[in-house]
Design an enzyme around this catalytic site. Structure first.
Site, PDB file in Angstrom:
ATOM      1  N   TYR A   1     -43.907  -0.288   7.974  1.00  0.00           N
ATOM      2  CA  TYR A   1     -43.326  -0.875   6.761  1.00  0.00           C
ATOM      3  C   TYR A   1     -43.083   0.204   5.711  1.00  0.00           C
ATOM      4  O   TYR A   1     -41.983   0.309   5.145  1.00  0.00           O
ATOM      5  CB  TYR A   1     -44.279  -1.944   6.228  1.00  0.00           C
ATOM      6  CG  TYR A   1     -43.904  -2.566   4.905  1.00  0.00           C
ATOM      7  CD1 TYR A   1     -43.014  -3.629   4.832  1.00  0.00           C
ATOM      8  CD2 TYR A   1     -44.475  -2.099   3.719  1.00  0.00           C
ATOM      9  CE1 TYR A   1     -42.691  -4.214   3.613  1.00  0.00           C
ATOM     10  CE2 TYR A   1     -44.156  -2.682   2.500  1.00  0.00           C
ATOM     11  CZ  TYR A   1     -43.265  -3.730   2.451  1.00  0.00           C
ATOM     12  OH  TYR A   1     -42.947  -4.308   1.244  1.00  0.00           O
TER      13      TYR A   1
ATOM     14  N   THR B   1     -35.998  -4.437   3.073  1.00  0.00           N
ATOM     15  CA  THR B   1     -37.024  -4.528   4.114  1.00  0.00           C
ATOM     16  C   THR B   1     -37.657  -5.908   4.154  1.00  0.00           C
ATOM     17  O   THR B   1     -37.931  -6.446   5.229  1.00  0.00           O
ATOM     18  CB  THR B   1     -38.105  -3.460   3.880  1.00  0.00           C
ATOM     19  OG1 THR B   1     -37.489  -2.161   3.854  1.00  0.00           O
ATOM     20  CG2 THR B   1     -39.156  -3.489   4.976  1.00  0.00           C
ATOM     21  N   GLU B   2     -37.894  -6.486   2.985  1.00  0.00           N
ATOM     22  CA  GLU B   2     -38.580  -7.772   2.909  1.00  0.00           C
ATOM     23  C   GLU B   2     -37.693  -8.950   3.312  1.00  0.00           C
ATOM     24  O   GLU B   2     -38.119  -9.817   4.076  1.00  0.00           O
ATOM     25  CB  GLU B   2     -39.118  -7.998   1.491  1.00  0.00           C
ATOM     26  CG  GLU B   2     -40.293  -7.119   1.095  1.00  0.00           C
ATOM     27  CD  GLU B   2     -41.591  -7.552   1.769  1.00  0.00           C
ATOM     28  OE1 GLU B   2     -41.607  -8.608   2.438  1.00  0.00           O
ATOM     29  OE2 GLU B   2     -42.586  -6.823   1.623  1.00  0.00           O
ATOM     30  N   SER B   3     -36.468  -9.004   2.778  1.00  0.00           N
ATOM     31  CA  SER B   3     -35.644 -10.213   2.973  1.00  0.00           C
ATOM     32  C   SER B   3     -34.200  -9.927   3.334  1.00  0.00           C
ATOM     33  O   SER B   3     -33.430 -10.870   3.544  1.00  0.00           O
ATOM     34  CB  SER B   3     -35.659 -11.046   1.694  1.00  0.00           C
ATOM     35  OG  SER B   3     -34.953 -10.369   0.658  1.00  0.00           O
TER      36      SER B   3
END
Length: 215
Positions: free
Chosen positions: A163, A57-59
């Protein structure tokens, strides 16, 4: 004899389906640095599937990722977070070393575990990872999170709500994948990861070129 041939064909078809399905899954749901994730997650008593989902999800497993807000690496660490974890746990971490996968994963996992211990709840920890612990603490003090439902409708920030929901869903896929008794060889996974990153670079350059032509 015919039954045996039919059985062999069926087995081969099932094997092909299994391999293709795993290759497609690896492309759209990457999993790099699995050994590091498994080891560091175990050391910190955190579910490795959760860490995989967070990194995705982040990168999207881009170790060189830098966000517009200056979050860095695989787990998208803010410089203030790096300093906090470095000082609290006496870990020598620099801005340069945080781009090393193992260092970034370690700091990210330790920070998430720190948030889980502080808030005593996984969803609240993920909210804090995204919006910041002071923001989530304020929401709690103001009573905005008293009636959280399964869809987290009470979360004030839509971005933070989405998120957490995205990580929940992605975690389910990684949990199933990590439990598989049979995996495709790592060489195939590396090839799929390479193709994925190369296709992303091509798409990015195409978008930049299109933008130049538009203005």
């Amino acid at each position: 004899m015919r039954k045996l041939r039919s059985l062999i064909k069926l087995v081969l078809w099932l094997l092909c389906i299994f391999v293709v399905a795993n290759l497609v899954l690896t492309y759209y749901l990457p999993l790099e640095y699995e050994d590091e994730i498994q080891r560091i997650a175990k050391e910190n008593h955190v579910d490795p599937a959760l860490i995989c989902a967070l990194i995705k999800t982040e990168s999207s497993f881009n170790k060189d990722a830098i966000s517009s807000k200056h979050a860095l690496g695989l787990t998208q660490l803010m410089p203030s977070t790096i300093q906090y974890i470095s000082e609290k746990y006496d870990i020598p971490v620099t801005i340069q070393s945080v781009f090393e996968p193992e260092t970034n994963i370690r700091v990210g996992v330790m920070y998430l575990k720190d948030l889980m211990d502080r808030f005593g709840d996984e969803d609240l920890a993920l909210m804090a990872y995204n919006a910041g612990p002071s923001v989530v603490r304020r929401w709690i003090e103001e009573g905005k999170l008293l009636h959280l439902d399964a869809e987290l409708q009470a979360v004030p920030y839509p971005e933070t709500r989405n998120y957490v929901l995205k990580i929940r869903k992605t975690r389910e896929y990684y949990d199933k994948y990590l439990r598989q008794p049979y995996r495709i060889p790592k060489e195939f996974k590396r090839l799929m990861h390479q193709l994925r990153h190369e296709s992303q670079d091509v798409l990015k350059k195409a978008k930049e070129k299109l933008g130049e032509n538009l203005f």
